[in-house]
Design a protein around this motif. Structure first.
Motif, PDB file in Angstrom:
ATOM      1  N   LYS A   1     -14.967  59.600 -64.997  1.00  0.00           N
ATOM      2  CA  LYS A   1     -14.379  58.644 -64.060  1.00  0.00           C
ATOM      3  C   LYS A   1     -13.339  59.290 -63.159  1.00  0.00           C
ATOM      4  O   LYS A   1     -12.971  58.727 -62.141  1.00  0.00           O
ATOM      5  CB  LYS A   1     -13.728  57.488 -64.820  1.00  0.00           C
ATOM      6  N   GLU A   2     -12.857  60.461 -63.521  1.00  0.00           N
ATOM      7  CA  GLU A   2     -11.814  61.145 -62.760  1.00  0.00           C
ATOM      8  C   GLU A   2     -12.360  62.041 -61.647  1.00  0.00           C
ATOM      9  O   GLU A   2     -11.603  62.634 -60.906  1.00  0.00           O
ATOM     10  CB  GLU A   2     -10.945  62.000 -63.694  1.00  0.00           C
ATOM     11  N   ILE A   3     -13.686  62.157 -61.522  1.00  0.00           N
ATOM     12  CA  ILE A   3     -14.276  63.016 -60.496  1.00  0.00           C
ATOM     13  C   ILE A   3     -14.202  62.319 -59.143  1.00  0.00           C
ATOM     14  O   ILE A   3     -14.560  61.160 -59.002  1.00  0.00           O
ATOM     15  CB  ILE A   3     -15.727  63.376 -60.848  1.00  0.00           C
ATOM     16  N   SER A   4     -13.754  63.046 -58.139  1.00  0.00           N
ATOM     17  CA  SER A   4     -13.609  62.516 -56.794  1.00  0.00           C
ATOM     18  C   SER A   4     -14.970  62.179 -56.194  1.00  0.00           C
ATOM     19  O   SER A   4     -15.939  62.904 -56.376  1.00  0.00           O
ATOM     20  CB  SER A   4     -12.906  63.548 -55.915  1.00  0.00           C
ATOM     21  N   THR A   5     -15.037  61.068 -55.461  1.00  0.00           N
ATOM     22  CA  THR A   5     -16.279  60.702 -54.791  1.00  0.00           C
ATOM     23  C   THR A   5     -16.417  61.426 -53.459  1.00  0.00           C
ATOM     24  O   THR A   5     -17.524  61.676 -52.999  1.00  0.00           O
ATOM     25  CB  THR A   5     -16.345  59.188 -54.552  1.00  0.00           C
ATOM     26  N   LYS A   6     -15.310  61.768 -52.843  1.00  0.00           N
ATOM     27  CA  LYS A   6     -15.329  62.487 -51.570  1.00  0.00           C
ATOM     28  C   LYS A   6     -15.669  63.961 -51.773  1.00  0.00           C
ATOM     29  O   LYS A   6     -16.363  64.561 -50.967  1.00  0.00           O
ATOM     30  CB  LYS A   6     -13.965  62.351 -50.888  1.00  0.00           C
ATOM     31  N   ASN A   7     -15.167  64.539 -52.850  1.00  0.00           N
ATOM     32  CA  ASN A   7     -15.391  65.948 -53.152  1.00  0.00           C
ATOM     33  C   ASN A   7     -15.802  66.051 -54.619  1.00  0.00           C
ATOM     34  O   ASN A   7     -14.959  66.209 -55.492  1.00  0.00           O
ATOM     35  CB  ASN A   7     -14.100  66.730 -52.878  1.00  0.00           C
ATOM     36  N   PRO A   8     -17.101  65.973 -54.924  1.00  0.00           N
ATOM     37  CA  PRO A   8     -17.553  65.865 -56.314  1.00  0.00           C
ATOM     38  C   PRO A   8     -17.344  67.095 -57.188  1.00  0.00           C
ATOM     39  O   PRO A   8     -17.634  67.053 -58.367  1.00  0.00           O
ATOM     40  CB  PRO A   8     -19.039  65.547 -56.186  1.00  0.00           C
ATOM     41  N   ASN A   9     -16.835  68.177 -56.662  1.00  0.00           N
ATOM     42  CA  ASN A   9     -16.537  69.337 -57.507  1.00  0.00           C
ATOM     43  C   ASN A   9     -15.050  69.418 -57.844  1.00  0.00           C
ATOM     44  O   ASN A   9     -14.583  70.421 -58.356  1.00  0.00           O
ATOM     45  CB  ASN A   9     -17.026  70.633 -56.857  1.00  0.00           C
ATOM     46  N   MET A  10     -14.295  68.341 -57.563  1.00  0.00           N
ATOM     47  CA  MET A  10     -12.864  68.281 -57.842  1.00  0.00           C
ATOM     48  C   MET A  10     -12.532  66.971 -58.561  1.00  0.00           C
ATOM     49  O   MET A  10     -13.234  65.985 -58.418  1.00  0.00           O
ATOM     50  CB  MET A  10     -12.052  68.322 -56.537  1.00  0.00           C
ATOM     51  N   TYR A  11     -11.441  66.998 -59.332  1.00  0.00           N
ATOM     52  CA  TYR A  11     -10.925  65.773 -59.948  1.00  0.00           C
ATOM     53  C   TYR A  11      -9.904  65.144 -59.005  1.00  0.00           C
ATOM     54  O   TYR A  11      -9.342  65.804 -58.135  1.00  0.00           O
ATOM     55  CB  TYR A  11     -10.241  66.087 -61.286  1.00  0.00           C
ATOM     56  N   TRP A  12      -9.645  63.844 -59.174  1.00  0.00           N
ATOM     57  CA  TRP A  12      -8.627  63.151 -58.398  1.00  0.00           C
ATOM     58  C   TRP A  12      -7.263  63.780 -58.643  1.00  0.00           C
ATOM     59  O   TRP A  12      -7.003  64.331 -59.710  1.00  0.00           O
ATOM     60  CB  TRP A  12      -8.545  61.676 -58.794  1.00  0.00           C
ATOM     61  N   LYS A  13      -6.347  63.642 -57.696  1.00  0.00           N
ATOM     62  CA  LYS A  13      -4.992  64.179 -57.847  1.00  0.00           C
ATOM     63  C   LYS A  13      -4.133  63.281 -58.731  1.00  0.00           C
ATOM     64  O   LYS A  13      -3.192  63.749 -59.345  1.00  0.00           O
ATOM     65  CB  LYS A  13      -4.309  64.308 -56.484  1.00  0.00           C
ATOM     66  N   THR A  14      -4.458  61.987 -58.779  1.00  0.00           N
ATOM     67  CA  THR A  14      -3.661  61.038 -59.555  1.00  0.00           C
ATOM     68  C   THR A  14      -4.473  60.479 -60.716  1.00  0.00           C
ATOM     69  O   THR A  14      -5.699  60.468 -60.684  1.00  0.00           O
ATOM     70  CB  THR A  14      -3.185  59.879 -58.662  1.00  0.00           C
ATOM     71  N   CYS A  15      -3.772  59.979 -61.725  1.00  0.00           N
ATOM     72  CA  CYS A  15      -4.436  59.403 -62.896  1.00  0.00           C
ATOM     73  C   CYS A  15      -4.908  57.983 -62.586  1.00  0.00           C
ATOM     74  O   CYS A  15      -4.579  57.413 -61.547  1.00  0.00           O
ATOM     75  CB  CYS A  15      -3.486  59.406 -64.096  1.00  0.00           C
ATOM     76  N   ILE A  16      -5.667  57.413 -63.481  1.00  0.00           N
ATOM     77  CA  ILE A  16      -6.248  56.078 -63.276  1.00  0.00           C
ATOM     78  C   ILE A  16      -5.149  55.019 -63.141  1.00  0.00           C
ATOM     79  O   ILE A  16      -5.266  54.093 -62.342  1.00  0.00           O
ATOM     80  CB  ILE A  16      -7.251  55.720 -64.395  1.00  0.00           C
ATOM     81  N   ASN A  17      -4.054  55.158 -63.888  1.00  0.00           N
ATOM     82  CA  ASN A  17      -2.967  54.174 -63.808  1.00  0.00           C
ATOM     83  C   ASN A  17      -2.308  54.187 -62.438  1.00  0.00           C
ATOM     84  O   ASN A  17      -2.052  53.135 -61.855  1.00  0.00           O
ATOM     85  CB  ASN A  17      -1.925  54.445 -64.889  1.00  0.00           C
ATOM     86  N   CYS A  18      -2.045  55.370 -61.894  1.00  0.00           N
ATOM     87  CA  CYS A  18      -1.423  55.469 -60.567  1.00  0.00           C
ATOM     88  C   CYS A  18      -2.362  54.961 -59.483  1.00  0.00           C
ATOM     89  O   CYS A  18      -1.925  54.305 -58.534  1.00  0.00           O
ATOM     90  CB  CYS A  18      -1.011  56.908 -60.282  1.00  0.00           C
TER      91      CYS A  18
END
Length: 76
Positions: A39-56
């Motif tokens: 769930k933490e994988i970016s949709t814009k850049n699928p080879n990177m994780y999001w910079k922020t956590c799910i809570n933020c």
């Protein structure tokens, strides 16, 4: 798909967020350390994780929703 850089050069801020290479991620906003999942994988850049956590991300989404709701209330 967005490139992380050319010819194996990866920007410094992306090194700790590459999918498959990092075990733990630190949230940029709350500095919480956690293990990433799918769930933490970016949709814009699928080879990177999001910079922020799910809570933020949820807090920001709720803040923007309430802000838009208030704007619509006062506009008409």
């Amino acid at each position: 798909m967005v490139s992380n850089g050319s010819k194996g050069i990866v920007p410094k801020d992306c090194l700790n967020r590459i999918v498959g290479e990092c075990i733990t991620i630190t949230c940029f906003k709350c500095k919480r350390v956690y293990e990433p999942d799918d769930k933490e994988i970016s949709t814009k850049n699928p080879n990177m994780y999001w910079k922020t956590c799910i809570n933020c991300r949820e807090k920001m989404r709720l803040f923007l929703f309430k802000k838009k709701e208030l704007e619509n209330k006062y506009i008409g």
